[in-house]
Enzyme design. Structure first.
Site, PDB file in Angstrom:
ATOM      1  N   SER A 190      -2.706 -11.805  -1.553  1.00  0.00           N
ATOM      2  CA  SER A 190      -2.631 -11.170  -2.740  1.00  0.00           C
ATOM      3  C   SER A 190      -1.604 -11.420  -3.945  1.00  0.00           C
ATOM      4  O   SER A 190      -0.625 -11.676  -3.408  1.00  0.00           O
ATOM      5  CB  SER A 190      -2.714  -9.697  -2.660  1.00  0.00           C
ATOM      6  OG  SER A 190      -2.982  -8.873  -3.847  1.00  0.00           O
ATOM      7  N   TYR A 203       0.357  -1.555   0.285  1.00  0.00           N
ATOM      8  CA  TYR A 203      -0.868  -2.520   0.315  1.00  0.00           C
ATOM      9  C   TYR A 203       0.064  -3.882  -0.071  1.00  0.00           C
ATOM     10  O   TYR A 203      -0.068  -4.861   0.723  1.00  0.00           O
ATOM     11  CB  TYR A 203      -1.703  -2.225  -0.801  1.00  0.00           C
ATOM     12  CG  TYR A 203      -2.669  -3.271  -1.097  1.00  0.00           C
ATOM     13  CD1 TYR A 203      -3.789  -3.656  -0.448  1.00  0.00           C
ATOM     14  CD2 TYR A 203      -2.644  -4.172  -2.157  1.00  0.00           C
ATOM     15  CE1 TYR A 203      -4.536  -4.717  -0.205  1.00  0.00           C
ATOM     16  CE2 TYR A 203      -3.455  -5.410  -2.544  1.00  0.00           C
ATOM     17  CZ  TYR A 203      -4.657  -5.489  -1.521  1.00  0.00           C
ATOM     18  OH  TYR A 203      -5.301  -6.537  -1.801  1.00  0.00           O
TER      19      TYR A 203
END
Length: 298
Positions: A190, A203
């Protein structure tokens, strides 16, 4: 809507009809519940035989990026197994239907990848159902925003790491004995690995771990003829976002920080996963391919 993924058009105006609204979804969320439907390439992805005869396992293949990848792989000629949570059965069956409509075999494998034994069973059933395995896409992920670090509890931290990192480790390790030279592993990292949001500490750190895991494993497996790479999406409109991934009231404006000024759609990720799975990327090893709408990274 584009004619297909090869259409010539202004990227700042693509998907202008998809306008996410403030929304909160319980659990993992489903595509059916999204305030504005995401585009997975259902009507637009055009295959050209780039993965003819291949056999792929895609985690989180019921919705979002995983669903777009499953559709694209099938239209490129691959048989596809998808894993997903049991609560996502309706979404999963829709993707199964689209894979089968492309003339390919679909294998639906519900379960929870935070469970070690399920991960081993998942790979075994994918291999059995597909008759082998040569593409592994570790894509399923958990993202829950927490504004204050002191409110990030052990349970949430643990589940985020088990979903995003441990499951990748368990599934990859189980799959490796089945992967012959020429096979590929693609992991979803990401933009958060490079530009971590303060409310996504757990995350973002898992995505950085995925990045390094991918590069290290790539160096180990390349001499065996197995390529490992990663894709780093930016803000992509999927059920993960309104299901706690972002604050509900922020959803209409997420994506405005990108150079293109908008959310990305799952359909825009699929070609990157097709490229990394196909022979076209035979000299691409340990790469992180950014598909983020223009968010500069190191």
């Amino acid at each position: 809507m584009s004619a297909d993924q090869y259409a010539f058009e202004d990227p700042t105006k693509k998907f202008a009809d998809i306008t996410p609204k403030a929304q909160y979804l319980e659990g993992a969320g489903t595509d059916e519940e999204l305030s504005s439907s995401a585009d997975h390439g259902e009507e637009t992805y055009r295959g050209s035989g780039r993965l003819e005869g291949r056999k792929a396992l895609v985690t989180g293949g019921d919705s979002g990026i995983g669903a777009a990848v499953a559709i694209a792989y099938a239209r490129e000629g691959a048989d596809v197994a998808i894993s997903y949570l049991p609560e996502e059965e309706e979404d999963a069956q829709r993707i199964v239907g689209l894979v089968e409509a492309a003339g390919r075999k679909a294998v639906a494998l519900p379960g929870d990848i935070t469970d070690h034994d399920f991960c081993l069973d998942l790979v075994a059933k994918a291999v059995e159902g597909l008759g082998g395995l040569d593409i592994l896409v570790n894509n399923a992920g958990k993202q829950q925003h927490v504004e204050e670090f002191l409110d990030l509890d052990d349970e949430n931290f643990d589940e985020t790491y088990k979903t995003n990192v441990y499951a990748m480790f368990w599934i990859t390790k189980a799959a490796l004995p089945h992967l012959a030279p020429g096979s590929t592993i693609i992991n979803t990292t990401s933009i958060q690995a490079y530009q971590p949001a303060p409310m996504l500490v757990d995350y973002a750190s898992t995505k950085a771990a995925i990045n390094t895991f991918s590069k290290g494993l790539a160096m180990q497996l390349a001499p065996k003829g197995i390529r490992v790479n990663a894709v780093a999406p930016g803000p992509i409109w999927t059920p993960l976002q309104p299901a706690g991934g972002q604050p509900s009231d922020a959803l209409p404006d997420v994506g405005s920080q990108t150079a293109l000024g908008r959310w990305g759609q799952p359909a825009e990720l699929a070609p990157a996963y097709v490229f990394l799975a196909s022979g076209e990327s035979s000299y691409v090893v340990g790469e992180t391919l950014h598909v983020d709408g223009g968010m500069p990274t190191p």
